[in-house]
Structure formats: structure tokens, C-alpha cells
Design a protein around this motif. Structure first.
Motif, PDB file in Angstrom:
ATOM      1  N   ALA A 260       0.835  -1.218   0.000  1.00  0.00           N
ATOM      2  CA  ALA A 260       0.000   0.000   0.000  1.00  0.00           C
ATOM      3  C   ALA A 260       0.861   1.256   0.000  1.00  0.00           C
ATOM      4  O   ALA A 260       0.645   2.179  -0.795  1.00  0.00           O
ATOM      5  N   LEU A 261       1.841   1.307   0.895  1.00  0.00           N
ATOM      6  CA  LEU A 261       2.657   2.506   1.001  1.00  0.00           C
ATOM      7  C   LEU A 261       3.686   2.582  -0.113  1.00  0.00           C
ATOM      8  O   LEU A 261       4.085   3.670  -0.523  1.00  0.00           O
TER       9      LEU A 261
ATOM     10  N   ALA B  18       3.246   1.711  -3.288  1.00  0.00           N
ATOM     11  CA  ALA B  18       2.597   2.257  -4.487  1.00  0.00           C
ATOM     12  C   ALA B  18       2.380   3.760  -4.320  1.00  0.00           C
ATOM     13  O   ALA B  18       2.668   4.552  -5.223  1.00  0.00           O
ATOM     14  N   GLU B  19       1.890   4.159  -3.150  1.00  0.00           N
ATOM     15  CA  GLU B  19       1.694   5.576  -2.874  1.00  0.00           C
ATOM     16  C   GLU B  19       3.025   6.316  -2.967  1.00  0.00           C
ATOM     17  O   GLU B  19       3.119   7.415  -3.525  1.00  0.00           O
TER      18      GLU B  19
ATOM     19  N   GLY C 264       3.841   7.135  -6.323  1.00  0.00           N
ATOM     20  CA  GLY C 264       2.746   7.736  -7.071  1.00  0.00           C
ATOM     21  C   GLY C 264       2.225   6.871  -8.208  1.00  0.00           C
ATOM     22  O   GLY C 264       1.986   7.339  -9.312  1.00  0.00           O
ATOM     23  N   LYS C 265       2.048   5.558  -7.931  1.00  0.00           N
ATOM     24  CA  LYS C 265       1.591   4.640  -8.965  1.00  0.00           C
ATOM     25  C   LYS C 265       0.113   4.334  -8.774  1.00  0.00           C
ATOM     26  O   LYS C 265      -0.284   3.797  -7.731  1.00  0.00           O
ATOM     27  N   ASP C 266      -0.685   4.639  -9.777  1.00  0.00           N
ATOM     28  CA  ASP C 266      -2.117   4.386  -9.714  1.00  0.00           C
ATOM     29  C   ASP C 266      -2.395   2.979 -10.238  1.00  0.00           C
ATOM     30  O   ASP C 266      -2.858   2.795 -11.355  1.00  0.00           O
ATOM     31  N   VAL C 267      -2.083   1.976  -9.419  1.00  0.00           N
ATOM     32  CA  VAL C 267      -2.287   0.595  -9.842  1.00  0.00           C
ATOM     33  C   VAL C 267      -3.275  -0.090  -8.907  1.00  0.00           C
ATOM     34  O   VAL C 267      -3.375   0.258  -7.739  1.00  0.00           O
TER      35      VAL C 267
ATOM     36  N   GLY D  79      -2.723   4.154  -1.358  1.00  0.00           N
ATOM     37  CA  GLY D  79      -2.984   5.501  -0.854  1.00  0.00           C
ATOM     38  C   GLY D  79      -3.101   6.527  -1.965  1.00  0.00           C
ATOM     39  O   GLY D  79      -3.595   7.633  -1.751  1.00  0.00           O
ATOM     40  N   TYR D  80      -2.661   6.146  -3.168  1.00  0.00           N
ATOM     41  CA  TYR D  80      -2.683   7.091  -4.278  1.00  0.00           C
ATOM     42  C   TYR D  80      -3.626   6.642  -5.393  1.00  0.00           C
ATOM     43  O   TYR D  80      -3.675   5.477  -5.749  1.00  0.00           O
ATOM     44  N   THR D  81      -4.370   7.564  -5.920  1.00  0.00           N
ATOM     45  CA  THR D  81      -5.048   7.353  -7.189  1.00  0.00           C
ATOM     46  C   THR D  81      -5.176   8.731  -7.826  1.00  0.00           C
ATOM     47  O   THR D  81      -5.185   9.752  -7.123  1.00  0.00           O
ATOM     48  N   LYS D  82      -5.225   8.764  -9.160  1.00  0.00           N
ATOM     49  CA  LYS D  82      -5.161  10.064  -9.842  1.00  0.00           C
ATOM     50  C   LYS D  82      -6.194  11.055  -9.312  1.00  0.00           C
ATOM     51  O   LYS D  82      -7.356  10.722  -9.153  1.00  0.00           O
TER      52      LYS D  82
END
Ligand SMILES: NC(=O)c1ccc[n+]([C@@H]2O[C@H](COP(=O)([O-])OP(=O)(O)OC[C@H]3O[C@@H](n4cnc5c(N)ncnc54)[C@H](OP(=O)(O)O)[C@@H]3O)[C@@H](O)[C@H]2O)c1
Ligand SMILES: NC(=O)c1ccc[n+]([C@@H]2O[C@H](COP(=O)([O-])OP(=O)(O)OC[C@H]3O[C@@H](n4cnc5c(N)ncnc54)[C@H](OP(=O)(O)O)[C@@H]3O)[C@@H](O)[C@H]2O)c1
Lengths: 345, 345
Positions: free
Chosen positions: A300-301, A303-304, A307-310, B317-320
């Protein structure tokens, strides 16, 4: 006869209120409740992440492996590795069926079945450990186990050797989920593609991605890669260390002309491979974590952090029809069957 | 000036080859590399799961909380809780921008920003801890931090108080993902709907599920439930202990006439709530685990153990556009804004 809950909560000793899987200790008394099935166990198939940990702890010594396995079951009433949290599955013969299940189950006393619920929630008693086969994570025992009413199972097919069916069913969720996730034209990377579940995923992915797709196998050893190459299970083969995110990123970038993967399937049996999986996925793509060594927070952290929107999926070991889908691969592909018979049966 | 890697691998001290998030120790020297941004830090927003753990360890003692926080940063070069693995985020002022970023970033020296990458990978130096606000997980400090080239951030809006923006941005991923996942007519359960991320998810879910949908809020306290009810954020309110899977199952069964949920969003800050989330999801439904206290193996094996064919998502934690989506909720809903100003600003 005592009445049981479909999920087996009646067997939870501690902590109270939880289900058998997260429980620290369950009751492995082999007197069945009215909705349970008693199984005379033949072979345990220990989860790969768990068995790798046990072998390391035992420094490869067979007697020590046996001691660790018995102490886990003594302590928990089930074979749940306290370090990895995972279990495995078993094969055996139906010995008794609770009366409340009459008309509800197709099983008969004497049927040979594989349980498809994890050993990490299955009440188990080990009377004797007969043989440990460390290369295939299988252990023959004398002992008994309980299947709860909600527990899933597969009757073993007549046309496949038992140990072969066992090893395929252990990872049945992986190819079945792959079948659902891969679309024609996709670029798919299987990290751990040289392993048991990995090879099944590669085969299924290649079938679905088709001629316009690209299936990439990552493994860490020449020997295992050569085996997969010979069977033509992938389009591209990469030898790399999955824990080295930078190395994996560069090699996949090269193999995909910088486009990266639509789908990454992680089937390794070691920790710290989350970042590799995330970095090689396209924005908008999907990572399917089948590996039990996956850390939720690292994924989770991680990817954040970049900055990957997967989309990241937790590998549910179950999906509808998974046993039938996985076993069918052994009939469909002569190559896969040959490898699996050689390695696991 | 030294050249840096976009992902910050140049700051990893140990183990080598990994990225800053999984690293045990990173370099928090505040001499920037050519592609880094130096931030003069004002406030840290510690991740809820992490701060809960720290407060417990410190038995609520503020000086002890400070000591633990400083020792974490001394040891790791970043504020990554060794028990939960999680971080949080920060606000501060841009102090220096590496020359390699010229023309690549919109930021100017003096801009007030919130970093949207986790503190668990952000090089941080704490010179002094000025104030601890344990109720809102916020800590004012004197100190500096580094943002990597791949690191995401949001310039703080003029029309919202800083602390309000900070607390919303901390959990921005949750409502943005909710917006993507909820369809008209869906039954949605938010476990932890009375919390910070939970309320944002409820609001977003109700908007998307519409009049034909049903949004259910689960919390554990009368006080927090009353607050959410007053703001009319859900259709049904359940007071229950999220770690008690059987209790949750029965109450949600009743609230949904046995149909269960299409989507379950888990935003609690305590462990052992995986089974509750899985059991109340329909076959074919989705569980979105935003909670950092989620265990990967408990979720994967738990679903398999009860034969549930559900999709389980790791809360990236990230999404566009997540920052814009979350901040907009404070303008859209007077009710939410009032609660957030009261509680967090
Ligand atoms: N319910 C579920 O989700 C479920 C069910 C069953 C199993 N599992 C999990 O699935 C995973 C795989 O199981 P399996 O039986 O397929 O295991 P396996 O046959 O032992 O395969 C492990 C794979 O990992 C690769 N690997 C190990 N270290 C590596 C490294 N440093 N770099 C690159 N690759 C590396 C191996 O490649 P080389 O041999 O080439 O090194 C091999 O391909 C395990 O973690 C297991 O716990 C999950
Ligand atoms: N990148 C990411 O995925 C990301 C980013 C930020 C935060 N998070 C995680 O998201 C989670 C929530 O963060 P937050 O800031 O929204 O936390 P929060 O405001 O502290 O909310 C916690 C929620 O959990 C509920 N809860 C606690 N114990 C419970 C119990 N036994 N039964 C039922 N409900 C219970 C609380 O309800 P009551 O008050 O009614 O008891 C409250 O609704 C945390 O785990 C945090 O680590 C994840």
C-alpha cells in the motif's frame, strides 16, 4: 451429537469471537460435531512460504522439520506456521459424515478428497509423521482432520496421480484468477514464473493474452528458467533477483520497450518483492499478489510512495471452479503435465 | 551537486537494492541532490494505526510519545513505525528546489505544500517537537524533510485552514477510491465509518449509490455514531465490535435482509477485522482494505477458508486526482466541513 457453526467457530479456543483461521488455538478433538466431516489424512501439502521458513529454521534437518511441525499442531490444533501465518492443504479419505450434512453434501464415506481450505484453519491431529518430501513440500502422515460445513474440497480425479492432483490443487486459485484477469493483447509478467503456481499462471496467461500479447517469466535460477523455456510457457525469460526492485525495473523496461506490464502476477515464496511488482506495472494496471510473503503495508505505502495508480489484489486462494480449472491444465498441456509429474508426483 | 534517482534509492543505507519505503535506514542528511526538494516542515500528521500504537506504548504520556517519535527518526532517518510499518504525511514550506527539476515542477520556493507520499519513505530530520495533538494525530515540529522527484504533493488551498487540509489529505486515497468503486444501487458497508477516512467514504458512497442504494456505517461508540447520524452520512447505523466477525455478520445480515454488501470498505485502525469484512461481502463482491492494520495472509486465507469468491483490494494511498477529490468534499458538504473543523482543525 453437538451442533456446529458452518464456519467452525465452535472449535475456537482462543481468542473468543474470532474464526478458526485467525484463532491462535482451535480444538482438534476428533469427535465430530453434527455438521463436520472427519478425514483420515494421507498427505499434507505445506504452503511453500511456510515450508521454506520451517526448512530454514530446521537447517534442512528432517527430524527437526518433523519436530517443528508437531509442535505447531500441538500448540495450535492446526498446522498454521506462526511466522508466515499460512497453512497448506491435505488429501485423505472421508471417514465419517455428520448427520446434519445428509442430503447437503455429495460426499460418501470412502471418497478420496483434497481439502481446498487452508490447513491454517483445519483441526488436525498428527499421530505419526511417515515421510517428509522437502523438495515438493509434501509430508505423509498418520492422522485425522476435520472439514467444516463451509469448507470446500475436491474429489480426487481418477485419471491423475494423487500427488500430482495435490500439488496442483494447492495453488489452484492462481491459474483460475489469471484466467479472469488476462485480456487479449496484454503484457503479463509472472514474478516467480519458474515455480509451481507460476508455471500454471504462465500457461493460462499465454493462452489468454494470445499472439498479440506478451508473457514474461521472471525466475532466479538458470536451471528453472531452462525448464520453463523448454516447455515454451512464456515469450520472454528474465533471470533476476525479485527483491532487487531496480534490477527488475530495468530488465522489464528493456523487455517491454519501456511500456511495462498491464498485469503483474507475483508467485514468489520470499518477502520484499512488493516494490518490484509495483514498479513494473503500467499506471492503471493491476498487480495480483498470490505470494503469501506479501506485506500489506509494504504494498500500500510502496505504491503511494512512487505515485503509482495501480490496482493491487490480495490473492484469494478461492474462486469459483478453481479446482476444475487447475486440474484441467494437466490434461490440456502435455508439457505442463510432464514437468509436474517429474517435479511433484 | 549529486545526481539522485527519481525514486530516492540514492538515499537508501540498508538494505541495499531496495527502495526507501521498505528500507530499514535511509540517509536524512539535508544537503539536497539535484532532483530533490527541501521542505521546512511545520506539522506531521502521523498515520492513525501508527499513532494509536505509539500512544499505547507511551501509555498516553506526551513526553514519552516525543521520545518514541525521535528515536524512530534517529534510527531510520524517516518516521516509519517499526510495529505497524506505516508513516503519515506532513505540511511545510518549499525551501529549496534541485536544479534538475527546473521546468519539470510547478513548485516555487515559499509554496506551502502537503506531501502525499508516506512519511515511511520520506527523509526527515526533527530538530524540536513543539506540540503534540494526540486527539488528531498531529505533531508540530521544527525540522526538515526531502521530497523525491517521483514524490507527489499538493499545494495547500487558500480557502481551507491548513490543519483541515492536512487531515483530509492524509486519507485522500479513500474517498477517491470509493468514488471509483461504488455504482448506483449498491449496498455499501463502511467498517470504521465513524472515523476520519470513514466519514469521507460514507459521503462519497451515498452520493454514488444514490436513492436505490444502501450505505451502512459501522462504528464502535455511541458518541461517534451520533455524530455521523446527525450529519446524515449513511442510511443505516450499526454499533458493533469490528473484531467480532460473528456479531458483525449477524447485524449486517439483518440490515440487508440477508443480501449482504456489494462493497465493503474497511477503514478501522485496529487489527483482526479481515474476517468481518469478508463475511459480510456478497459472493462476487469487493472488499476494499484501506486500514493499515490489515494482514495480507489473514485476508487471503480467511476468504479461502470460508469459500468466498470476493475481490480484495489493497488500499493504494494514491489514485489520480485524489487530493482534489478529497479537498472538494470540504467545499461540497457543509456538514462534513463542520465536523472536520471541529475535530481536526
Ligand atoms: N491462497 C493463496 O493465495 C496461496 C495458495 C498457495 C500458495 N500461495 C503462495 O504462492 C507462492 C508460490 O507458491 P508455489 O508453490 O508456486 O512456490 P514455488 O514453487 O516454491 O515457487 C517459488 C517461486 O519464487 C521464485 N523465487 C524465489 N526467490 C526468488 C528471487 N529472489 N528472485 C526471483 N524469483 C524468486 C522461484 O524461482 P526460482 O526457482 O527460479 O528461484 C519460484 O519461481 C508462495 O508464497 C505461497 O505461499 C498462495
Ligand atoms: N495509504 C493508505 O491506505 C492509508 C492512508 C491513511 C490512513 N490509512 C489507514 O486508514 C485507517 C483509518 O484511518 P483514519 O485516520 O480514518 O482513522 P480514525 O479516524 O482513527 O478512524 C478509525 C475508525 O475505526 C473505528 N474502530 C476502531 N476500533 C473499532 C472496533 N473495535 N469496532 C468498530 N470500529 C472500530 C473507529 O470507530 P469508533 O470511533 O466509533 O470506535 C473509527 O471509525 C487507519 O488504519 C490508517 O492507518 C491508510
Amino acid at each position: 451429537m453437538r451442533r456446529g457453526c458452518p464456519y467452525g467457530t465452535h472449535r475456537v479456543i482462543e481468542p473468543k469471537g474470532v474464526l478458526p483461521q485467525p484463532a491462535l488455538k482451535i480444538d482438534n478433538d476428533m469427535e465430530i460435531y453434527d455438521n463436520e466431516i472427519l478425514i483420515d489424512v494421507k498427505t499434507l501439502n505445506i504452503d511453500s512460504a511456510s515450508f521454506t521458513q520451517i526448512k530454514e529454521q530446521a537447517k534442512g534437518n528432517i527430524e527437526e522439520i518433523k519436530r517443528i511441525m508437531r509442535s505447531i499442531v500441538d500448540e495450535r490444533g492446526k498446522h498454521q506456521n506462526p511466522v508466515t501465518g499460512s497453512g497448506g492443504m491435505l488429501i485423505g479419505t472421508v471417514e465419517k459424515i455428520g448427520p446434519a450434512l445428509e442430503g447437503k453434501t455429495d460426499l460418501k464415506v470412502g471418497d478420496k478428497i483434497a481439502t481446498l481450505v487452508s490447513l491454517s484453519l483445519t483441526p488436525l491431529r498428527i499421530d505419526e509423521i511417515l515421510e517428509v518430501r522437502p523438495d515438493v513440500d509434501q509430508v505423509d502422515i498418520k492422522g485425522k482432520a476435520i472439514l467444516f460445513e463451509s469448507g470446500i474440497y475436491a474429489v480426487l480425479p481418477d485419471d491423475l496421480p494423487e500427488n500430482l492432483a495435490l500439488s496442483v490443487l494447492d495453488v489452484a486459485g492462481a491459474p483460475a484468477q489469471t484466467a479472469k484477469l488476462v485480456k487479449p493483447g496484454d503484457t503479463v509478467v509472472v514474478i516467480g514464473g519458474t515455480g509451481k503456481s507460476g508455471m500454471l499462471c504462465l500457461y493460462e496467461a499465454k493462452k489468454r493474452a494470445g499472439v498479440t500479447g506478451k508473457v514474461i517469466c521472471i525466475g532466479s535460477r538458470d536451471e528453472t528458467i531452462a525448464r520453463v523455456k523448454e516447455a515454451n510457457l512464456a515469450d520472454v525469460y528474465i533471470k533476476a533477483n525479485a527483491t532487487n526492485a531496480v534490477e527488475i525495473l530495468e530488465k522489464v523496461r528493456e523487455a517491454t520497450n519501456g511500456e511495462m506490464a498491464d498485469l503483474v502476477i507475483n508467485t514468489v515464496n520470499i518477502p520484499n518483492t512488493e516494490m518490484s511488482s509495483i514498479l513494473i506495472t503500467k499506471d492503471g494496471g493491476t498487480v495480483y499478489f498470490f505470494s503469501m510473503a506479501t506485506s500489506f503495508t509494504k504494498a500500500a505505502l510502496g505504491a503511494e510512495g512512487v505515485g503509482k495508480d495501480v490496482t493491487m489484489l490480495i490473492g484469494n486462494g478461492y474462486t469459483k471452479g478453481h479446482a476444475a480449472i487447475a486440474l484441467e491444465l494437466m490434461r490440456e498441456s502435455k508439457e505442463l503435465r510432464r514437468i509436474f509429474e517429474e517435479l511433484y508426483a
